[in-house]
Design a protein around this motif. Structure first.
Motif, PDB file in Angstrom:
ATOM      1  N   MET A  34       0.847  -1.195   0.000  1.00 34.58           N
ATOM      2  CA  MET A  34       0.000   0.000   0.000  1.00 34.58           C
ATOM      3  C   MET A  34       0.876   1.236   0.000  1.00 34.58           C
ATOM      4  O   MET A  34       2.091   1.145   0.221  1.00 34.58           O
ATOM      5  CB  MET A  34      -0.935  -0.009   1.204  1.00 34.58           C
ATOM      6  N   GLU A  35       0.271   2.384  -0.250  1.00 41.61           N
ATOM      7  CA  GLU A  35       1.027   3.637  -0.264  1.00 41.61           C
ATOM      8  C   GLU A  35       0.487   4.550   0.818  1.00 41.61           C
ATOM      9  O   GLU A  35      -0.733   4.681   0.973  1.00 41.61           O
ATOM     10  CB  GLU A  35       0.898   4.306  -1.639  1.00 41.61           C
ATOM     11  N   LEU A  36       1.399   5.158   1.565  1.00 43.29           N
ATOM     12  CA  LEU A  36       1.012   6.150   2.569  1.00 43.29           C
ATOM     13  C   LEU A  36       1.466   7.527   2.098  1.00 43.29           C
ATOM     14  O   LEU A  36       2.482   7.651   1.409  1.00 43.29           O
ATOM     15  CB  LEU A  36       1.674   5.835   3.912  1.00 43.29           C
ATOM     16  N   THR A  37       0.741   8.547   2.501  1.00 48.18           N
ATOM     17  CA  THR A  37       1.120   9.893   2.077  1.00 48.18           C
ATOM     18  C   THR A  37       1.933  10.625   3.142  1.00 48.18           C
ATOM     19  O   THR A  37       2.417  11.727   2.910  1.00 48.18           O
ATOM     20  CB  THR A  37      -0.131  10.731   1.734  1.00 48.18           C
ATOM     21  N   ALA A  38       2.091   9.990   4.310  1.00 52.35           N
ATOM     22  CA  ALA A  38       2.935  10.568   5.362  1.00 52.35           C
ATOM     23  C   ALA A  38       3.215   9.484   6.388  1.00 52.35           C
ATOM     24  O   ALA A  38       2.340   8.687   6.718  1.00 52.35           O
ATOM     25  CB  ALA A  38       2.239  11.742   6.028  1.00 52.35           C
ATOM     26  N   ALA A  39       4.461   9.458   6.871  1.00 50.09           N
ATOM     27  CA  ALA A  39       4.823   8.542   7.963  1.00 50.09           C
ATOM     28  C   ALA A  39       6.179   8.989   8.504  1.00 50.09           C
ATOM     29  O   ALA A  39       7.102   9.268   7.730  1.00 50.09           O
ATOM     30  CB  ALA A  39       4.893   7.100   7.471  1.00 50.09           C
ATOM     31  N   THR A  40       6.285   9.076   9.814  1.00 53.20           N
ATOM     32  CA  THR A  40       7.529   9.596  10.403  1.00 53.20           C
ATOM     33  C   THR A  40       8.575   8.497  10.584  1.00 53.20           C
ATOM     34  O   THR A  40       9.761   8.718  10.374  1.00 53.20           O
ATOM     35  CB  THR A  40       7.232  10.234  11.774  1.00 53.20           C
ATOM     36  N   THR A  41       8.120   7.317  11.014  1.00 55.01           N
ATOM     37  CA  THR A  41       9.040   6.204  11.252  1.00 55.01           C
ATOM     38  C   THR A  41       8.417   4.914  10.711  1.00 55.01           C
ATOM     39  O   THR A  41       7.243   4.895  10.332  1.00 55.01           O
ATOM     40  CB  THR A  41       9.262   5.985  12.768  1.00 55.01           C
ATOM     41  N   ALA A  42       9.212   3.828  10.739  1.00 51.96           N
ATOM     42  CA  ALA A  42       8.672   2.531  10.317  1.00 51.96           C
ATOM     43  C   ALA A  42       7.504   2.123  11.222  1.00 51.96           C
ATOM     44  O   ALA A  42       6.507   1.577  10.758  1.00 51.96           O
ATOM     45  CB  ALA A  42       9.782   1.478  10.340  1.00 51.96           C
ATOM     46  N   GLN A  43       7.626   2.425  12.525  1.00 50.01           N
ATOM     47  CA  GLN A  43       6.533   2.110  13.461  1.00 50.01           C
ATOM     48  C   GLN A  43       5.258   2.863  13.077  1.00 50.01           C
ATOM     49  O   GLN A  43       4.154   2.294  13.100  1.00 50.01           O
ATOM     50  CB  GLN A  43       6.965   2.495  14.887  1.00 50.01           C
ATOM     51  N   ASP A  44       5.417   4.130  12.726  1.00 53.00           N
ATOM     52  CA  ASP A  44       4.276   4.945  12.311  1.00 53.00           C
ATOM     53  C   ASP A  44       3.632   4.360  11.049  1.00 53.00           C
ATOM     54  O   ASP A  44       2.393   4.272  10.949  1.00 53.00           O
ATOM     55  CB  ASP A  44       4.747   6.390  12.075  1.00 53.00           C
ATOM     56  N   ALA A  45       4.473   3.922  10.115  1.00 52.81           N
ATOM     57  CA  ALA A  45       3.956   3.300   8.888  1.00 52.81           C
ATOM     58  C   ALA A  45       3.200   2.014   9.227  1.00 52.81           C
ATOM     59  O   ALA A  45       2.130   1.746   8.679  1.00 52.81           O
ATOM     60  CB  ALA A  45       5.105   2.999   7.918  1.00 52.81           C
ATOM     61  N   TRP A  46       3.757   1.209  10.152  1.00 50.83           N
ATOM     62  CA  TRP A  46       3.080  -0.025  10.589  1.00 50.83           C
ATOM     63  C   TRP A  46       1.710   0.305  11.175  1.00 50.83           C
ATOM     64  O   TRP A  46       0.696  -0.316  10.826  1.00 50.83           O
ATOM     65  CB  TRP A  46       3.939  -0.763  11.624  1.00 50.83           C
ATOM     66  N   ASN A  47       1.676   1.297  12.069  1.00 47.11           N
ATOM     67  CA  ASN A  47       0.421   1.658  12.742  1.00 47.11           C
ATOM     68  C   ASN A  47      -0.647   2.075  11.729  1.00 47.11           C
ATOM     69  O   ASN A  47      -1.796   1.644  11.813  1.00 47.11           O
ATOM     70  CB  ASN A  47       0.656   2.799  13.735  1.00 47.11           C
ATOM     71  N   GLN A  48      -0.245   2.910  10.779  1.00 43.32           N
ATOM     72  CA  GLN A  48      -1.209   3.381   9.781  1.00 43.32           C
ATOM     73  C   GLN A  48      -1.664   2.241   8.861  1.00 43.32           C
ATOM     74  O   GLN A  48      -2.847   2.107   8.565  1.00 43.32           O
ATOM     75  CB  GLN A  48      -0.573   4.474   8.926  1.00 43.32           C
ATOM     76  N   ALA A  49      -0.686   1.443   8.411  1.00 45.02           N
ATOM     77  CA  ALA A  49      -0.999   0.408   7.414  1.00 45.02           C
ATOM     78  C   ALA A  49      -1.817  -0.733   8.006  1.00 45.02           C
ATOM     79  O   ALA A  49      -2.553  -1.412   7.285  1.00 45.02           O
ATOM     80  CB  ALA A  49       0.296  -0.134   6.806  1.00 45.02           C
ATOM     81  N   THR A  50      -1.684  -0.961   9.319  1.00 42.62           N
ATOM     82  CA  THR A  50      -2.396  -2.101   9.931  1.00 42.62           C
ATOM     83  C   THR A  50      -3.521  -1.661  10.860  1.00 42.62           C
ATOM     84  O   THR A  50      -4.093  -2.494  11.557  1.00 42.62           O
ATOM     85  CB  THR A  50      -1.419  -2.971  10.757  1.00 42.62           C
ATOM     86  N   GLN A  51      -3.827  -0.355  10.876  1.00 44.51           N
ATOM     87  CA  GLN A  51      -4.819   0.196  11.820  1.00 44.51           C
ATOM     88  C   GLN A  51      -4.450  -0.188  13.254  1.00 44.51           C
ATOM     89  O   GLN A  51      -5.251  -0.763  13.995  1.00 44.51           O
ATOM     90  CB  GLN A  51      -6.227  -0.271  11.490  1.00 44.51           C
ATOM     91  N   ASN A  52      -3.171   0.087  13.586  1.00 46.20           N
ATOM     92  CA  ASN A  52      -2.665  -0.079  14.966  1.00 46.20           C
ATOM     93  C   ASN A  52      -2.707  -1.511  15.498  1.00 46.20           C
ATOM     94  O   ASN A  52      -2.885  -1.726  16.701  1.00 46.20           O
ATOM     95  CB  ASN A  52      -3.428   0.845  15.923  1.00 46.20           C
ATOM     96  N   LYS A  53      -2.514  -2.466  14.621  1.00 47.63           N
ATOM     97  CA  LYS A  53      -2.392  -3.854  15.102  1.00 47.63           C
ATOM     98  C   LYS A  53      -1.097  -3.982  15.917  1.00 47.63           C
ATOM     99  O   LYS A  53      -0.111  -3.308  15.629  1.00 47.63           O
ATOM    100  CB  LYS A  53      -2.370  -4.823  13.930  1.00 47.63           C
ATOM    101  N   PRO A  54      -1.105  -4.870  16.941  1.00 46.74           N
ATOM    102  CA  PRO A  54       0.126  -5.043  17.712  1.00 46.74           C
ATOM    103  C   PRO A  54       1.255  -5.575  16.831  1.00 46.74           C
ATOM    104  O   PRO A  54       1.003  -6.355  15.914  1.00 46.74           O
ATOM    105  CB  PRO A  54      -0.253  -6.062  18.792  1.00 46.74           C
ATOM    106  N   VAL A  55       2.469  -5.141  17.136  1.00 43.44           N
ATOM    107  CA  VAL A  55       3.632  -5.593  16.367  1.00 43.44           C
ATOM    108  C   VAL A  55       3.931  -7.052  16.744  1.00 43.44           C
ATOM    109  O   VAL A  55       4.085  -7.364  17.926  1.00 43.44           O
ATOM    110  CB  VAL A  55       4.853  -4.703  16.680  1.00 43.44           C
ATOM    111  N   PRO A  56       3.998  -7.967  15.766  1.00 45.48           N
ATOM    112  CA  PRO A  56       4.266  -9.379  16.100  1.00 45.48           C
ATOM    113  C   PRO A  56       5.679  -9.564  16.669  1.00 45.48           C
ATOM    114  O   PRO A  56       6.580  -8.785  16.352  1.00 45.48           O
ATOM    115  CB  PRO A  56       4.161 -10.093  14.754  1.00 45.48           C
TER     116      PRO A  56
END
Lengths: 89, 145
Positions: A34-56
């Motif tokens: 998927m494509e995001l239009t803004a993300a500060t860190t990899a964690q931020d990208a994870w949160n947005q892309a997964t709707q804040n699913k816990p990190v495995p």
């Protein structure tokens, strides 16, 4: 005029971050990229892309094809990939 | 030196012979070490019918090249080959081929050993095994023993 200038500013500030998921993670999340239009860190990208699913546990992260960490900052044009432990060879 | 990913059946001995012939180093090498990894029909589960290998194409190419470069810096290699399968494989099929040529045995053996261990723990490939019950992702590589 003012509103069109605002729109121009928004367009200029917009980032393009490509997010990719592989293997069991891709299947579990039901998406490969998927494509995001803004993300500060990899964690931020994870949160947005997964709707804040816990990190495995044992999640691996790569930014622009090199291993990285969740707190690594992202820049416009970056490709961030999330995947489980590798099992090749 | 060469590394690539193949989406169809590979013939390890043929690949090694071709790589050796292509480099024109006859008389310079005194040692050739090779590793061939093949698919078994068992793991934690029995009766594995097939396996599908997924990878992250752009990162895989880059990572295999990086492995080769690092091995060349650490050991005096005259030639090196890394080939890895992706896609559908069946019991008996080769999954990975690594070969190292050097003037002396220690460099060839150590480089080959290091390359397969690095590849298994860091190169972005993932195995999914299929039995009659369906598909299961392999959760992690063993410690090599």
């Amino acid at each position: 005029m003012l509103s069109s200038n605002f729109k121009l500013a928004e367009t200029i500030n917009q980032m393009s971050i490509q997010v990719k998921f592989f293997a069991s993670l891709r299947e579990k999340l039901g998406q490969s990229d998927m494509e995001l239009t803004a993300a500060t860190t990899a964690q931020d990208a994870w949160n947005q892309a997964t709707q804040n699913k816990p990190v495995p546990d044992n999640l691996l992260v790569a930014i622009n094809l090199d291993y990285a960490k969740l707190d690594t900052p992202l820049q416009d044009g970056d490709e961030v990939a999330f995947f489980p432990p590798v099992t090749g060879g | 030196m060469a590394s690539w990913v193949s989406d169809s059946l590979i013939e390890p001995w043929q690949l090694i012979a071709e790589q050796q012939a292509a480099q024109n180093i006859e008389g310079q090498y005194g040692a050739t070490a090779s590793f061939i990894g093949s698919m078994r029909d068992f793991s934690d589960r029995t009766d594995i019918k097939k396996m599908v290998l997924e990878h992250y194409p752009a990162m895989t190419s880059r990572y295999l090249e990086k492995l080769e470069d690092t091995a060349r810096q650490r050991w005096p290699l005259l030639n090196c080959l890394i080939v890895h399968r992706v896609g559908e494989v069946h019991p008996g099929d080769a999954i990975v081929v690594i070969a190292c040529w050097s003037a002396h045995r220690r460099a060839a053996l150590d480089a080959c050993d290091w390359l397969i261990e690095e590849l298994k723990y860091k190169a972005p490939f993932w195995k999914k095994e299929f039995t009659d019950d369906g598909g299961h992702w392999v959760s992690g590589n063993t410690d090599g023993h």
